[in-house]
Design an enzyme around this catalytic site. Structure first.
Site, PDB file in Angstrom:
ATOM      1  N   HIS A 308     -24.917 -19.773  44.804  1.00 42.05           N
ATOM      2  CA  HIS A 308     -25.207 -19.127  46.090  1.00 42.05           C
ATOM      3  C   HIS A 308     -26.693 -19.296  46.390  1.00 42.05           C
ATOM      4  O   HIS A 308     -27.526 -19.256  45.485  1.00 42.05           O
ATOM      5  CB  HIS A 308     -24.869 -17.627  46.017  1.00 42.05           C
ATOM      6  CG  HIS A 308     -24.706 -16.992  47.347  1.00 42.05           C
ATOM      7  ND1 HIS A 308     -25.773 -16.559  48.090  1.00 42.05           N
ATOM      8  CD2 HIS A 308     -23.607 -16.761  48.090  1.00 42.05           C
ATOM      9  CE1 HIS A 308     -25.333 -16.052  49.233  1.00 42.05           C
ATOM     10  NE2 HIS A 308     -24.022 -16.167  49.256  1.00 42.05           N
ATOM     11  N   ASP A 366     -16.115 -16.392  46.978  1.00 41.83           N
ATOM     12  CA  ASP A 366     -14.984 -17.307  47.208  1.00 41.83           C
ATOM     13  C   ASP A 366     -14.209 -17.641  45.944  1.00 41.83           C
ATOM     14  O   ASP A 366     -13.138 -18.243  46.019  1.00 41.83           O
ATOM     15  CB  ASP A 366     -15.503 -18.606  47.849  1.00 41.83           C
ATOM     16  CG  ASP A 366     -15.997 -18.340  49.254  1.00 41.83           C
ATOM     17  OD1 ASP A 366     -17.152 -18.669  49.556  1.00 41.83           O
ATOM     18  OD2 ASP A 366     -15.233 -17.749  50.029  1.00 41.83           O
TER      19      ASP A 366
HETATM   20  C1  SDX Z   1     -20.503 -18.539  51.088  1.00 44.11           C
HETATM   21  O1  SDX Z   1     -25.074 -17.745  52.623  1.00 44.11           O
HETATM   22  C2  SDX Z   1     -24.143 -16.913  52.465  1.00 44.11           C
HETATM   23  O2  SDX Z   1     -24.368 -15.711  52.421  1.00 44.11           O
HETATM   24  C3  SDX Z   1     -22.750 -17.507  52.408  1.00 44.11           C
HETATM   25  C4  SDX Z   1     -21.638 -16.529  52.041  1.00 44.11           C
HETATM   26  C5  SDX Z   1     -21.391 -15.537  53.136  1.00 44.11           C
HETATM   27  O3  SDX Z   1     -20.822 -14.479  52.829  1.00 44.11           O
HETATM   28  O4  SDX Z   1     -21.667 -15.882  54.316  1.00 44.11           O
HETATM   29  O5  SDX Z   1     -21.967 -15.843  50.845  1.00 44.11           O
HETATM   30  C6  SDX Z   1     -20.313 -17.275  51.825  1.00 44.11           C
HETATM   31  O6  SDX Z   1     -20.670 -19.552  51.697  1.00 44.11           O
HETATM   32  C7  SDX Z   1     -20.540 -18.505  49.587  1.00 44.11           C
HETATM   33  C8  SDX Z   1     -20.862 -19.900  48.958  1.00 44.11           C
HETATM   34  C9  SDX Z   1     -19.560 -20.680  48.924  1.00 44.11           C
HETATM   35  N1  SDX Z   1     -19.794 -22.099  48.522  1.00 44.11           N
HETATM   36  C10 SDX Z   1     -19.382 -22.564  47.359  1.00 44.11           C
HETATM   37  O7  SDX Z   1     -18.865 -21.883  46.468  1.00 44.11           O
HETATM   38  C11 SDX Z   1     -19.539 -24.082  47.231  1.00 44.11           C
HETATM   39  C12 SDX Z   1     -20.168 -24.405  45.866  1.00 44.11           C
HETATM   40  N2  SDX Z   1     -21.521 -23.896  45.858  1.00 44.11           N
HETATM   41  C13 SDX Z   1     -22.582 -24.840  46.187  1.00 44.11           C
HETATM   42  O8  SDX Z   1     -22.264 -25.818  47.121  1.00 44.11           O
HETATM   43  C14 SDX Z   1     -23.935 -24.176  46.308  1.00 44.11           C
HETATM   44  O9  SDX Z   1     -24.056 -23.298  45.273  1.00 44.11           O
HETATM   45  C15 SDX Z   1     -24.302 -23.463  47.603  1.00 44.11           C
HETATM   46  C16 SDX Z   1     -24.120 -24.332  48.787  1.00 44.11           C
HETATM   47  C17 SDX Z   1     -23.467 -22.229  47.754  1.00 44.11           C
HETATM   48  C18 SDX Z   1     -25.775 -23.062  47.496  1.00 44.11           C
HETATM   49  O10 SDX Z   1     -26.491 -24.221  47.394  1.00 44.11           O
HETATM   50  P1  SDX Z   1     -28.109 -24.211  47.384  1.00 44.11           P
HETATM   51  O11 SDX Z   1     -28.647 -22.843  47.484  1.00 44.11           O
HETATM   52  O12 SDX Z   1     -28.584 -25.218  48.389  1.00 44.11           O
HETATM   53  O13 SDX Z   1     -28.439 -24.645  45.945  1.00 44.11           O
HETATM   54  P2  SDX Z   1     -28.507 -26.137  45.449  1.00 44.11           P
HETATM   55  O14 SDX Z   1     -27.373 -26.925  46.039  1.00 44.11           O
HETATM   56  O15 SDX Z   1     -29.890 -26.632  45.658  1.00 44.11           O
HETATM   57  O16 SDX Z   1     -28.197 -25.947  43.888  1.00 44.11           O
HETATM   58  C19 SDX Z   1     -29.222 -25.721  42.962  1.00 44.11           C
HETATM   59  C20 SDX Z   1     -28.759 -26.481  41.710  1.00 44.11           C
HETATM   60  C21 SDX Z   1     -28.495 -27.974  41.968  1.00 44.11           C
HETATM   61  O17 SDX Z   1     -28.673 -28.638  40.744  1.00 44.11           O
HETATM   62  P3  SDX Z   1     -30.100 -29.390  40.451  1.00 44.11           P
HETATM   63  O18 SDX Z   1     -30.328 -30.327  41.643  1.00 44.11           O
HETATM   64  O19 SDX Z   1     -31.147 -28.289  40.381  1.00 44.11           O
HETATM   65  O20 SDX Z   1     -29.893 -30.118  39.148  1.00 44.11           O
HETATM   66  O21 SDX Z   1     -27.496 -25.947  41.267  1.00 44.11           O
HETATM   67  C22 SDX Z   1     -26.498 -26.970  41.371  1.00 44.11           C
HETATM   68  C23 SDX Z   1     -27.027 -28.031  42.305  1.00 44.11           C
HETATM   69  O22 SDX Z   1     -26.462 -29.297  42.006  1.00 44.11           O
HETATM   70  N3  SDX Z   1     -25.306 -26.323  41.919  1.00 44.11           N
HETATM   71  C24 SDX Z   1     -24.067 -26.499  41.463  1.00 44.11           C
HETATM   72  C25 SDX Z   1     -23.262 -25.633  42.230  1.00 44.11           C
HETATM   73  N4  SDX Z   1     -24.026 -24.976  43.110  1.00 44.11           N
HETATM   74  C26 SDX Z   1     -25.284 -25.411  42.925  1.00 44.11           C
HETATM   75  N5  SDX Z   1     -23.569 -27.306  40.479  1.00 44.11           N
HETATM   76  C27 SDX Z   1     -22.235 -27.231  40.299  1.00 44.11           C
HETATM   77  N6  SDX Z   1     -21.392 -26.423  40.986  1.00 44.11           N
HETATM   78  C28 SDX Z   1     -21.880 -25.607  41.952  1.00 44.11           C
HETATM   79  N7  SDX Z   1     -21.048 -24.806  42.604  1.00 44.11           N
END
Ligand code: SDX
Length: 431
Positions: A308, A366
């Site tokens: 998140h 989720d």
């Molecule tokens: C919702 O914003 C809100 O409040 C949203 C929400 C709401 O109520 O409105 O809470 C609802 O959207 C919840 C989130 C649902 N999405 C997912 O579950 C999809 C999977 N999650 C990711 O796509 C991700 O965690 C995000 C999009 C939710 C957040 O991404 P960020 O903040 O841009 O973080 P990032 O992508 O920069 O990740 C940081 C690191 C990265 O690795 P490095 O580049 O540092 O090596 O963490 C890794 C990412 O690759 N990473 C994950 C991951 N989420 C982040 N690796 C594997 N699986 C994941 N789920």
């Protein structure tokens, strides 16, 4: 909001300039940089808005490090346990929980606006039966402005209120219609003798061929799911609603824009993606192999329902969702549900794995919501429609807060231009 501190920027050739630091009631202060471009000729640069506050708000507060979520100051745990969804809607819209007469009046108004204009049923006929329900919902909610144009003057507080009531009241009916259309079953009209959520479940699952009797445990569980999804500060879809509203677009168009944004798998579409991920993994023996894929950057595979932008601790909604999952599966005699057991195993392994611990990746709202909804009989393709139904009140509350703010102006970010400098056109025969 208080401005009692200053931030000093030192930039080109040692020049310095000061900006006020504004403090809210709780949470981080902000540096007010509205005069930055005028003073320095420079913009800030913050793709994805990781360090940018787009507005001030009194509605929802999140502490991502502590895993705290407050709606108008009340902890989500208390609201989920002691309130129903319409009480929480009243709170988000008005800033205070309703007393008994206020609650009764609010419930009556919502109840009496659950029907949609009967001509709207023709919109559904235009879609393929196998269209994704979110595609149908985006289209039909946007089309509401073609029917309810008697309340589209956004500068009229009464019009804003009427539109808010219509959207909160009619979204369940329209979500159920999208589902029935997809199933090829007749639409089920709302009933005024049922609660908001019981009414929705009946519109979803009743058929003309037999009486429908709702299960109060399942109704309560879905009502709690609505509460957990009602609002969440300035997330992507709420920011979309605010940006659309800042141009003066009508509330139905703004909510349709929010639904479109929520559909993305990185946002509200994650619950559908998380359940598909669990189905794809199949059973606990495959979890290690899947986790290895997630950790391999080249795979592009993410652990859906994890991570998140704000929560760097357990999403408090995920904890409540897991409890609700237990309740629903037990009520249905499904305590050995394959996917729930797989989810628990996956969560345990991920929370002990350094890759996820280092990146502070925890289950979000989720991760479990898909399992609960599937147990409630809601098909995977409908999960984000349910999310849209619940989040409509949050979007409307945030939209109303923005429009009522005398300081609001059209949102128009700038950019760092990195393209071709000015050049003259060469005729085609010389290119
Ligand atoms: C919702 O914003 C809100 O409040 C949203 C929400 C709401 O109520 O409105 O809470 C609802 O959207 C919840 C989130 C649902 N999405 C997912 O579950 C999809 C999977 N999650 C990711 O796509 C991700 O965690 C995000 C999009 C939710 C957040 O991404 P960020 O903040 O841009 O973080 P990032 O992508 O920069 O990740 C940081 C690191 C990265 O690795 P490095 O580049 O540092 O090596 O963490 C890794 C990412 O690759 N990473 C994950 C991951 N989420 C982040 N690796 C594997 N699986 C994941 N789920």
């Amino acid at each position: 909001m208080s401005a009692n501190k200053k931030a000093t920027l030192t930039y080109a050739d040692g020049k310095t300039t000061e900006f006020p630091v504004l403090g809210g009631s709780i949470g981080p202060d902000v540096i007010d940089i509205r005069t930055l471009y005028g003073k320095t000729g420079m913009f800030t640069y913050d793709p994805g808005f990781l360090s940018t506050a787009s507005c001030s708000s009194k509605i929802t507060y999140i502490d991502g490090d502590e895993g705290v979520l407050l709606y108008r100051g009340y902890p989500i745990e208390q609201l989920a346990q002691h309130c129903d969804f319409l009480e929480v809607c009243y709170l988000l819209l008005n800033g205070e929980l309703p007393n008994a007469p206020q609650n009764k009046n609010f419930v009556d108004v919502i109840t009496r606006h659950t029907m949609v204009h009967d001509q709207m049923t023709r919109f559904f006929q235009g879609f393929r039966r196998d269209a994704h329900p979110m595609a149908v919902l985006v289209g039909t909610v946007g089309a509401m402005s073609a029917f309810y144009h008697d309340s589209l003057d956004i500068n009229n507080p009464e019009h804003r209120k009427v539109s808010a009531m219509r959207l909160i009241a009619k979204l369940p009916t329209m979500v159920a219609m999208a589902y029935k259309y997809n199933m090829g079953q007749p639409f089920v009209y709302p009933r005024n003798d049922l609660s908001y959520t019981a009414n929705f479940m009946r519109m979803m699952f009743a058929v003309p061929a037999e009486d429908y009797k709702g299960n109060p445990v399942l109704v309560r569980a879905l009502d709690r799911i609505f509460i957990l999804h009602a609002d969440h500060e300035q997330n992507a879809s709420t920011s979309t609603v605010r940006l659309s509203g800042s141009s003066g677009a009508n509330p139905f168009a703004c909510i349709a824009a929010g639904i479109a944004c929520l559909w993305g798998p990185a946002h509200g579409g994650a619950n559908e993606a998380a359940l598909n991920m669990l189905e794809q993994i199949g059973d606990a023996s495959k979890v290690g192999e899947f986790i290895a894929k997630v950790k391999d950057k080249n795979s592009g595979v993410k652990l859906m329902g994890f991570g998140h932008r704000v929560y760097k601790n357990y999403d408090p909604r995920a904890k409540l969702m897991r409890e609700t999952c237990h309740e629903v599966l037990n009520a249905l005699g499904l305590h050995n549900d394959r996917l729930f057991k797989l989810a628990i195993a996956l969560e345990k392994i991920a929370l002990e794995d350094d890759y996820f611990v280092q990146r502070k990746l925890y289950p979000n709202v989720d991760f479990y919501s898909g399992i609960v909804q599937r147990a409630l009989g809601i098909p995977t393709s409908m999960f984000t429609c349910i999310f849209s139904l619940a989040r409509t009140v949050g979007w409307i509350a945030q939209w109303q807060e923005m429009i009522a703010d005398p300081e609001y102006k059209i949102g128009r970010p700038r950019q760092l231009y990195d393209g071709a400098p000015r050049r003259d056109l060469v005729p085609m025969d010389k290119r």
